[in-house]
Write an enzyme that holds these catalytic residues in place. Structure first.
Site, mmCIF file in Angstrom:
data_model
loop_
_atom_site.group_PDB
_atom_site.id
_atom_site.type_symbol
_atom_site.label_atom_id
_atom_site.label_comp_id
_atom_site.label_asym_id
_atom_site.label_seq_id
_atom_site.Cartn_x
_atom_site.Cartn_y
_atom_site.Cartn_z
ATOM 1 N N GLU A 68 -43.831 10.900 3.191
ATOM 2 C CA GLU A 68 -45.128 10.552 3.768
ATOM 3 C C GLU A 68 -45.386 9.053 3.622
ATOM 4 O O GLU A 68 -45.242 8.501 2.532
ATOM 5 C CB GLU A 68 -46.217 11.370 3.063
ATOM 6 C CG GLU A 68 -46.060 12.864 3.348
ATOM 7 C CD GLU A 68 -46.480 13.763 2.190
ATOM 8 O OE1 GLU A 68 -47.256 13.319 1.333
ATOM 9 O OE2 GLU A 68 -46.019 14.925 2.155
ATOM 10 N N SER B 140 -45.750 17.673 4.832
ATOM 11 C CA SER B 140 -45.044 18.955 4.908
ATOM 12 C C SER B 140 -43.916 18.929 3.886
ATOM 13 O O SER B 140 -42.744 18.789 4.236
ATOM 14 C CB SER B 140 -44.451 19.153 6.311
ATOM 15 O OG SER B 140 -45.447 19.156 7.303
ATOM 16 N N GLU B 141 -44.281 19.045 2.620
ATOM 17 C CA GLU B 141 -43.272 18.865 1.572
ATOM 18 C C GLU B 141 -42.112 19.838 1.712
ATOM 19 O O GLU B 141 -40.951 19.468 1.561
ATOM 20 C CB GLU B 141 -43.901 19.001 0.178
ATOM 21 C CG GLU B 141 -44.680 17.787 -0.285
ATOM 22 C CD GLU B 141 -46.097 17.735 0.246
ATOM 23 O OE1 GLU B 141 -46.497 18.696 0.955
ATOM 24 O OE2 GLU B 141 -46.815 16.770 -0.035
ATOM 25 N N PHE C 158 -46.245 12.021 -5.376
ATOM 26 C CA PHE C 158 -46.590 12.405 -6.748
ATOM 27 C C PHE C 158 -45.728 13.605 -7.171
ATOM 28 O O PHE C 158 -45.554 14.551 -6.401
ATOM 29 C CB PHE C 158 -48.072 12.769 -6.857
ATOM 30 C CG PHE C 158 -48.991 11.575 -6.759
ATOM 31 C CD1 PHE C 158 -49.295 10.823 -7.888
ATOM 32 C CD2 PHE C 158 -49.538 11.198 -5.547
ATOM 33 C CE1 PHE C 158 -50.133 9.723 -7.804
ATOM 34 C CE2 PHE C 158 -50.371 10.096 -5.454
ATOM 35 C CZ PHE C 158 -50.673 9.351 -6.588
ATOM 36 N N HIS D 229 -52.281 15.445 -9.749
ATOM 37 C CA HIS D 229 -51.582 14.199 -9.415
ATOM 38 C C HIS D 229 -51.065 13.497 -10.668
ATOM 39 O O HIS D 229 -50.874 12.293 -10.656
ATOM 40 C CB HIS D 229 -52.520 13.231 -8.666
ATOM 41 C CG HIS D 229 -52.834 13.626 -7.263
ATOM 42 N ND1 HIS D 229 -53.700 14.636 -6.953
ATOM 43 C CD2 HIS D 229 -52.382 13.140 -6.066
ATOM 44 C CE1 HIS D 229 -53.783 14.750 -5.632
ATOM 45 N NE2 HIS D 229 -52.989 13.863 -5.079
#
Lengths: 330, 323
Positions: free
Chosen positions: A29, A57-58, A81, A127
């Site tokens: 991203e 869209s990991e 993260f 995070h």
């Protein structure tokens, strides 16, 4: 030699790797801008075909890296993260970490999964993770977590060139750390620890930003006549047992400082491993300083309660020095 | 279409059917460790789709993957040895039925996680695009996997990057033991439309139709025109997994199964070859016999293959660096 920040050192290695090998690509991203600086500027040199800005869209790009690697690329997947590994955990644990094994060794998956990691100041529980112990436990993933710009650059080169999935965790607390490093590319092999400070009385195995805390505490304790050796594992899989055990055999005492939860963590593993290998050389009960078993809280005051600080580490070292428990009677 | 091509399609479908029926028999006899999912009734999808692919093209497969592997050219002998957990298996006994891989044939693996191969196929498409190859990846997945979120992620990514990937849903009407329509909103093939992905359905029991529709999708992909979502309507003539009657009661009627047996893709194609292409029953029977012999030999090969040494369990976790 030129001075470089922690993330810039990784950026130098990534750039050099992309120049030497056109199959290295970046996905993630906002990688055209480079949220932490690791991918910054690469788009101008290598273009959008190799610097691939993905949607949020990991699972798609973490898993996409697996297919891309199996089909001929060396993807650097920027997970941002490290908490976001959990979003894509099927692709990390069931696919990336399994495909070579399940295929009987047919497949090589040269992937780097990069993420900034650890508490960075009130980023709260989603995070701020340090998931290295979970990833170490997976089998099939190498895990790297450097503490200095010099190590960061050399380990990044090794991670990209490695034919396996390597999780590269960059402690966000180290972002402002800066030092002179060689401008040319160089490699630090995975699985080689570094003794960051020599000492005689107690070994402190410390990870990432806690390496610097440990070195500071060691300096303070020197005036009290306590000589502390600081060992930085740098790579967690593979873990350099030889260096850790040699240090403990020399000092006879062990403290582990791990910026992560206690249960089933790196600190537990190091203490168990040293106990198995060097029980006879221990003069006192090993000790660990870790987070409590809680999620990372938001408020600075609460986050501070979680953190491993210099005081915690000093206390642990003093306890270890002052507890002449004979091994076997603890 | 040449008789040779027609017969090649027939032979591949028969090979899958005979292999799977042998697997069922071996499972009943307790000869196979673990569980197996067979592809009986769905052969036209894999064979039709793979018939338009090159050796260098890639596929990703599913837990029901034997048919995909055979259709892409896998050898039934090391496949069978893998099912037996033997050293001469494709994965040296480390994968088993759900994880057969042959990268030399572009088979990126059967996959035990429902939907697990979808991002992988997308990544294979990325590799083709980045490296400027005109390769195509066919991503096989089932109607059950259509409800996994990664399908949405993958379709979006493939659409924005115009990736050369054909997403091929095999709608075999059941997700494990539940009718797909009970738990699935709308039609699966329509899920590509909002992304601007060419989307269509096809009779998955008609090998020539599958070949035509997938062939058009593959051509589009090779031309750089992006992905396609195809839903092949077919039917799982056997259960979800072999031996399932031991733990699940009947969940479909005999009438329903019989109605699909009447549309058996191999019987249908055989009839077509005889009536439409003038191929004799004797010619087709001889193909059947040859394939039966090959599968029988595969079983002999598998059973005579040694087990791997137990310590091989420790190998293949990591590739050697510099190797």
């Amino acid at each position: 030699m030129a001075r470089a920040y922690f993330m810039a050192a990784m950026n130098q290695a990534l750039r050099a790797a992309m120049e030497e090998d056109e199959t290295v690509i970046v996905m993630g991203e906002d990688v055209d801008r480079g949220v932490f600086g690791v991918t910054r500027g690469l788009i101008d040199t290598f273009g959008a075909n190799r610097i691939r800005k993905t949607p949020i869209s990991e699972a798609a790009f973490v898993g996409g890296a697996v297919g891309a690697a199996a089909a001929g690329l060396k993807p650097f997947a920027h997970v941002m993260f490290s908490s976001f590994f959990y979003v894509a955990m099927d692709q990390v644990a069931n696919q990336a970490a399994r495909l070579r094994y399940m295929s009987g060794g047919q497949v090589e998956l040269p992937i780097v999964y990069f993420a900034g990691t650890g508490p960075s100041g009130s980023a709260a529980a989603q995070h701020s993770e340090n998931p290295h112990s979970i990833l170490m436990h997976t089998a099939g993933l190498k895990v790297v977590m450097p503490s200095t710009p010099y190590d960061a650059k050399g380990l990044m080169m090794a991670a990209i060139r490695d034919p396996n999935p390597v999780v590269y965790l960059a402690d966000l607390r180290l972002s402002r750390r800066r030092e002179s490093i060689p401008e040319d590319p160089y490699e630090i092999p995975l699985g080689v620890a570094d003794v960051k400070r020599q000492g005689e009385d107690v070994t402190v195995v410390a990870l990432a930003s806690l390496v610097h805390v440990a070195v500071d505490v060691a300096g303070k304790l020197e005036s009290d006549g306590v000589s502390v050796e600081v060992v930085d594992p740098r790579s967690l899989v593979p873990l350099d047992w030889d260096t850790i055990v040699a240090s403990v055999r020399k000092t006879g005492r062990l403290v582990v400082a791990d910026p992560a939860r206690r249960l089933c963590g790196l600190a537990a593993e190091v203490i168990a491993g040293v106990s198995e290998r060097a029980w006879d050389s221990l003069h006192s009960r090993p000790c660990r300083v870790t987070w409590p078993d809680i999620p990372v809280p938001f408020s600075p005051v609460l986050e501070g309660r979680l953190d491993v600080g210099a005081d915690d580490l000093e206390q642990a070292i003093r306890t270890t020095m002052g507890s002449p428990v004979v091994a076997g009677s603890a | 279409m040449s008789p040779d091509t027609l017969l090649r399609l027939y032979r591949r479908m028969v090979r899958i059917r005979i292999f799977e029926e042998k697997v069922q028999e071996l499972h009943r006899l307790g000869k196979l460790p673990g569980f197996v999912h067979v592809y009986v009734g769905e052969e036209a999808v894999a064979v039709g789709a793979c018939s338009v692919l090159r050796d260098t093209d890639h596929i990703t497969s599913t837990h029901r993957g034997h048919g995909h592997c055979i259709a892409k050219g896998a050898d039934v002998a090391p496949m069978m040895a893998e099912l037996f957990g033997r050293a001469d298996g494709y994965c040296r006994g480390k994968g088993g039925s759900m994880h057969i891989i042959d990268t030399s044939l572009g088979i990126l693996g059967a996959n035990g996680i429902v939907g697990g191969g979808i991002p992988m196929a997308t990544g294979s498409g990325i590799a083709d695009e980045v490296l400027g190859r005109d390769g195509v990846t066919v991503c096989f997945f089932g109607d059950g996997a259509a409800n996994q979120g990664v399908l949405l992620e993958a379709l979006n990514l493939a659409a924005i990057w115009k990736l050369p990937v054909v997403y091929l849903c095999e709608s075999n009407q059941y997700m494990e033991f539940t009718p797909t329509t009970d738990l699935t909103a709308g039609r699966i093939f329509r899920r590509g439309e909002p992304f601007g992905v060419a989307s269509m359905e096809v009779d998955g029991n008609d090998v020539l139709e599958v070949r035509r529709v997938v062939g058009e999708a593959v051509d589009r992909a090779r031309r750089g025109e992006g992905p396609t979502l195809i839903e092949a309507i077919t039917y799982r003539l056997s259960g979800h997994s072999e031996g399932e009657s031991a733990f699940v009661s009947a969940y479909r009627t005999e009438e329903e199964v019989d109605s699909w047996k009447a549309r058996d893709p191999i019987t249908r194609f055989r009839d077509l070859l005889q009536t439409g292409a003038g191929i004799s029953a004797a010619r087709l029977d001889s193909i059947d016999a040859e394939e039966q012999e090959a599968v029988n030999e595969a079983v002999v090969f598998a059973e005579s293959s040694p087990f791997p040494s137990p310590d091989e369990a420790l190998d293949h976790v990591f590739a050697p660096a510099g190797g």
